[in-house]
Enzyme design. Structure first.
Site, PDB file in Angstrom:
ATOM      1  N   CYS A   2       0.848  -1.191   0.000  1.00 16.52           N
ATOM      2  CA  CYS A   2       0.000   0.000   0.000  1.00 16.52           C
ATOM      3  C   CYS A   2       0.887   1.246   0.000  1.00 16.52           C
ATOM      4  O   CYS A   2       1.895   1.295   0.702  1.00 16.52           O
ATOM      5  CB  CYS A   2      -0.948   0.093   1.183  1.00 16.52           C
ATOM      6  SG  CYS A   2      -2.119  -1.248   1.256  1.00 16.52           S
ATOM      7  N   ARG A  28       3.939  -0.174  -4.755  1.00 12.36           N
ATOM      8  CA  ARG A  28       3.640  -0.730  -3.436  1.00 12.36           C
ATOM      9  C   ARG A  28       2.283  -1.429  -3.384  1.00 12.36           C
ATOM     10  O   ARG A  28       1.953  -2.081  -2.406  1.00 12.36           O
ATOM     11  CB  ARG A  28       3.664   0.383  -2.383  1.00 12.36           C
ATOM     12  CG  ARG A  28       5.000   1.070  -2.279  1.00 12.36           C
ATOM     13  CD  ARG A  28       4.945   2.177  -1.264  1.00 12.36           C
ATOM     14  NE  ARG A  28       4.781   1.659   0.070  1.00 12.36           N
ATOM     15  CZ  ARG A  28       5.771   1.259   0.849  1.00 12.36           C
ATOM     16  NH1 ARG A  28       7.008   1.362   0.427  1.00 12.36           N
ATOM     17  NH2 ARG A  28       5.537   0.788   2.043  1.00 12.36           N
ATOM     18  N   TRP A  93      -3.051  -2.502  -1.817  1.00 15.23           N
ATOM     19  CA  TRP A  93      -2.751  -3.928  -1.990  1.00 15.23           C
ATOM     20  C   TRP A  93      -3.653  -4.624  -0.987  1.00 15.23           C
ATOM     21  O   TRP A  93      -3.414  -4.558   0.216  1.00 15.23           O
ATOM     22  CB  TRP A  93      -1.270  -4.191  -1.697  1.00 15.23           C
ATOM     23  CG  TRP A  93      -0.822  -5.581  -2.028  1.00 15.23           C
ATOM     24  CD1 TRP A  93      -0.375  -6.030  -3.240  1.00 15.23           C
ATOM     25  CD2 TRP A  93      -0.749  -6.699  -1.134  1.00 15.23           C
ATOM     26  NE1 TRP A  93      -0.039  -7.363  -3.151  1.00 15.23           N
ATOM     27  CE2 TRP A  93      -0.273  -7.794  -1.874  1.00 15.23           C
ATOM     28  CE3 TRP A  93      -1.058  -6.889   0.213  1.00 15.23           C
ATOM     29  CZ2 TRP A  93      -0.082  -9.061  -1.321  1.00 15.23           C
ATOM     30  CZ3 TRP A  93      -0.870  -8.145   0.762  1.00 15.23           C
ATOM     31  CH2 TRP A  93      -0.380  -9.215   0.003  1.00 15.23           C
ATOM     32  N   ASN A 119      -1.833   1.673   6.251  1.00 11.17           N
ATOM     33  CA  ASN A 119      -0.944   0.607   5.808  1.00 11.17           C
ATOM     34  C   ASN A 119      -0.764  -0.320   7.003  1.00 11.17           C
ATOM     35  O   ASN A 119      -0.417   0.143   8.086  1.00 11.17           O
ATOM     36  CB  ASN A 119       0.403   1.244   5.412  1.00 11.17           C
ATOM     37  CG  ASN A 119       1.205   0.369   4.484  1.00 11.17           C
ATOM     38  OD1 ASN A 119       0.878  -0.789   4.291  1.00 11.17           O
ATOM     39  ND2 ASN A 119       2.249   0.927   3.920  1.00 11.17           N
ATOM     40  N   GLY A 120      -1.016  -1.611   6.828  1.00 10.15           N
ATOM     41  CA  GLY A 120      -0.889  -2.547   7.950  1.00 10.15           C
ATOM     42  C   GLY A 120      -2.177  -3.322   8.134  1.00 10.15           C
ATOM     43  O   GLY A 120      -3.046  -3.325   7.246  1.00 10.15           O
ATOM     44  N   LYS A 490      12.715 -14.962 -10.412  1.00 10.69           N
ATOM     45  CA  LYS A 490      12.573 -13.837 -11.338  1.00 10.69           C
ATOM     46  C   LYS A 490      11.617 -14.214 -12.467  1.00 10.69           C
ATOM     47  O   LYS A 490      10.725 -13.467 -12.824  1.00 10.69           O
ATOM     48  CB  LYS A 490      13.955 -13.523 -11.900  1.00 10.69           C
ATOM     49  CG  LYS A 490      14.493 -12.193 -11.953  1.00 10.69           C
ATOM     50  CD  LYS A 490      14.530 -11.220 -10.851  1.00 10.69           C
ATOM     51  CE  LYS A 490      13.717 -11.369  -9.648  1.00 10.69           C
ATOM     52  NZ  LYS A 490      14.259 -10.925  -8.417  1.00 10.69           N
ATOM     53  N   HIS A 509      16.290 -36.832  -7.325  1.00 11.54           N
ATOM     54  CA  HIS A 509      15.595 -37.329  -6.132  1.00 11.54           C
ATOM     55  C   HIS A 509      14.095 -37.057  -6.202  1.00 11.54           C
ATOM     56  O   HIS A 509      13.419 -37.091  -5.183  1.00 11.54           O
ATOM     57  CB  HIS A 509      16.194 -36.691  -4.868  1.00 11.54           C
ATOM     58  CG  HIS A 509      17.626 -37.087  -4.660  1.00 11.54           C
ATOM     59  ND1 HIS A 509      18.004 -38.370  -4.332  1.00 11.54           N
ATOM     60  CD2 HIS A 509      18.778 -36.391  -4.786  1.00 11.54           C
ATOM     61  CE1 HIS A 509      19.318 -38.429  -4.241  1.00 11.54           C
ATOM     62  NE2 HIS A 509      19.821 -37.232  -4.530  1.00 11.54           N
ATOM     63  N   LYS A 603       5.976  -4.289  -3.841  1.00  9.81           N
ATOM     64  CA  LYS A 603       7.428  -4.177  -3.679  1.00  9.81           C
ATOM     65  C   LYS A 603       7.865  -4.339  -2.231  1.00  9.81           C
ATOM     66  O   LYS A 603       8.863  -4.965  -1.942  1.00  9.81           O
ATOM     67  CB  LYS A 603       7.859  -2.804  -4.205  1.00  9.81           C
ATOM     68  CG  LYS A 603       9.347  -2.518  -4.102  1.00  9.81           C
ATOM     69  CD  LYS A 603      10.077  -3.180  -5.226  1.00  9.81           C
ATOM     70  CE  LYS A 603      11.575  -2.958  -5.177  1.00  9.81           C
ATOM     71  NZ  LYS A 603      12.274  -4.099  -5.785  1.00  9.81           N
TER      72      LYS A 603
END
Ligand code: F6R
Length: 608
Positions: A2, A28, A93, A119-120, A490, A509, A603
């Site tokens: 966020c 973000r 987000w 945010n949180g 990536k 394996h 991010k």
């Protein structure tokens, strides 16, 4: 996670300023976005949106809220220019509640004169919401955030705005950062126990944001709000302690980044720009970090038990670090994924050293174990890219990565910068400072060569072949095991192709069962002790129909595609990752995805 941006001050273009700021923070979070504006008068509403004008025409002193789903890049405000004085904005987000207009921030209280962005996670929001509903507050979203403006409103019935924000914030469980605006008092108040908030101090104006990139265009004087602090921005700036409300003194810092560092420039995407910035970062660190490396070496040598921790890409750098420390410096360091270190820290004591690697310096999975390590008296080294970040501030010894701002969600240059630091530390421990300088000069040149047109054309062809794959495998041994993991991360995060990285020896394996005709496999085969074994692994894959993309200093008959990366001894770990970064980037482009903003990712990961 966020992005928050706010403005209060003399400029009547507040909405435009906040929108521009939010665009720099979109990395973000990019599910949805919104702004709340206090406007000068109702004529300020643009004729562009009659509906908005009708809806808001009766709202003296109330916030005008505009919210949208999706990315903000082409977002505009319906407000006329030169009409807004106080604006807060948010790019989301999603955590609590789906991606809907109602759930997008800012959220308002019942009077619509208090707006909040957050945010949180408010861990006790259900209990608070119930309490507030009983008192008659009306909720319109599913978010945890919406309890905050209502709580402030409730406390405001008996006291002023600042005390109400403080009391409300102190009721929130969890790690949170909030920015609350009051249209009546024309103030912004921010408080935090987690997540970054940076205040830009201009002339008769203040900015507040989740990072400094959008602020530096306006002012370079900033204040990093610390946990358990609260700031009041209005006619002046006041800093207070959250627990007791006492005034605190402060000293602003000066940000030195250049504006071109935070813009895409001639590049189509930040990810590509940042890949191309790697030679510069390598040269910068090698040239300027000698003294800091010497200092850190002394601390590592004095410690009894050193642990490298990080998340995602940063963890891959930690893993590379254990191999490099062992091979070059002959010292043993442990490593753990930061979120798992919580469960492995029983053996920490006062003599232990925890080295945290983090680009953002804000990753909650790193912050939490560091807090516990601190409680046990262990020492902390922070190696991070962001001045003033939480991890930077909580460390006993700190080093900035010197990679310059990294904006693309997929980390590239910060990874390379971490490897440079780890290599310099390892070489310095055995007194080989000169050798490392010479090796790094070659590394920077080799990365530059890999970025030349001829190589890019080859990478694009391979990316085009890979674009139809459903699964890709990536293998390496020794330090290249970490490269294989990083290459897989990536590729998967920006191309959405399932890519699995594993140690070369592990393939047989179990995972080899998934290799069939045409399965692509990236094989890291440097000119070191792993070379022969890796060629054998490649041969095992090829005889089962797999297609081999060899990243190696020499060609082999087992490779279907060969990407040459010249041998620079142990330092080859740096240029080896570059073809994989480029493959990831061109795969995303080939598939029509935005490599800078992969779905579901943000991010800076500040929630658990
Ligand atoms: C992947 C990526 C993430 C980050 C991780 C930790 O490309 O960028 O895996 O590496 O979220 O972030 P920092 O380094 O900011 O702690």
């Amino acid at each position: 996670m966020c992005g928050i941006f706010g403005y209060v001050g003399k400029d009547n273009r507040a909405a435009q300023i906040v929108l521009e700021g939010l665009k720099t923070l979109e990395y973000r979070g990019y599910d949805s976005w919104g702004i709340a504006s206090k406007i000068k008068n109702k004529q300020s509403l643009s004729l562009r949106d009659e509906k908005l004008k009708m809806k808001n025409s009766d709202k003296k002193n109330k916030f005008i809220v505009e919210k949208y789903i999706g990315k903000i890049e082409n977002g505009i405000s319906q407000l006329s220019p030169f009409s807004s004085q106080l604006v807060i904005g948010h790019t989301r987000w999603a955590t609590h509640g789906g991606v809907t207009i109602a759930n997008a921030h800012p959220h308002l209280d019942c009077t619509q004169k208090i707006a909040v962005v957050h945010n949180g996670i408010v861990e006790n929001f259900e209990e608070l919401r119930e309490e507030l509903i009983k008192k008659g507050h009306l909720f319109i979203s599913e978010t945890d955030t919406e309890v905050i403006p209502h709580l402030i409103e409730e406390y405001g019935k008996k006291q002023g705005f600042a005390s109400s924000v403080r009391d409300a914030f102190n009721r929130l469980d969890g790690l949170n950062a909030i920015v609350a605006a009051n249209s009546k008092s024309c103030e912004i108040i921010a408080a935090k126990t987690g997540s970054p908030l940076i205040i830009g101090i201009g002339e008769n104006e203040f900015f507040i944001a989740s990072d400094a990139t959008g602020i530096i265009k306006h002012t370079r004087q900033v204040l990093f709000l610390k946990d358990l602090e609260m700031v009041i921005l209005g006619k002046k700036l006041q800093l207070l302690s959250l627990p007791n409300g006492k005034k605190l003194t402060f000293k602003p810092e000066i940000i030195k980044w250049k504006t071109q560092d935070v813009s895409r420039g001639m590049y189509r995407h930040f990810m590509l720009k940042e890949i191309y910035e790697q030679p510069k970062a390598i040269r910068n660190i090698t040239k300027n970090y000698g003294d800091q490396i010497n200092h850190l070496v002394q601390i590592i040598e004095a410690a009894k038990g050193t642990f490298l921790i990080g998340a995602g890409t940063a963890f891959h750098a930690c893993l590379a670090g254990t191999y490099l420390f062992s091979k070059i410096a002959h010292i043993h360091v442990n490593t753990a994924v930061a979120s798992e270190f919580n469960y492995l820290e029983d053996f920490l004591n006062k003599k232990s050293l925890v080295i945290a690697l983090s680009q953002s310096g804000e990753t909650i999975d790193v912050v939490e174990p560091l807090k516990r390590a601190k409680e046990k008296g262990s020492k902390i080294i922070a190696i991070t890219n962001v001045l003033g970040s939480t991890i930077y501030r909580m460390a006993d010894y700190k080093m900035l990565l010197g990679a310059g701002p990294e904006k693309a969600v997929a980390s590239t240059k910060a990874y390379v910068a971490k490897l440079v630091v780890l290599l310099m530390l390892s070489f310095k421990m055995v007194g080989k400072s000169k050798e490392i300088k010479a090796a790094m000069a070659k590394v920077a040149d080799e990365v530059e060569r890999l970025l030349e047109k001829e190589n890019i054309e080859k990478i694009k062809k391979i990316a085009s072949f890979l674009s139809s794959a459903v699964h890709i495998y990536s293998i390496g041994r020794g330090v290249s095991y970490s490269t294989a993991l990083e290459a897989a991360l990536k590729i998967k995060e920006v191309s959405y192709i399932h890519t699995e990285g594993l140690a070369g020896g592990e393939l047989k394996h179990g995972t080899i069962a998934l290799i069939s005709k045409g399965t692509p496999c990236i094989v890291f085969t440097p000119n070191d002790q792993t070379h022969e074994a890796m060629i054998s692994n490649a041969t095992e894959i090829r005889s089962r129909g797999g297609v081999i993309i060899g990243i190696s200093s020499k060609n082999s008959s087992v490779f279907d595609y060969w990407i040459e990366v010249r041998d620079i001894g142990e330092a080859s770990v740096i240029p080896q990752i570059v073809p994989a970064q480029l493959l990831a980037y061109y795969l995303a482009v080939e598939k029509g995805y935005d490599p800078d903003k992969p779905r579901n990712l943000a991010k800076s990961v500040t929630v658990k």
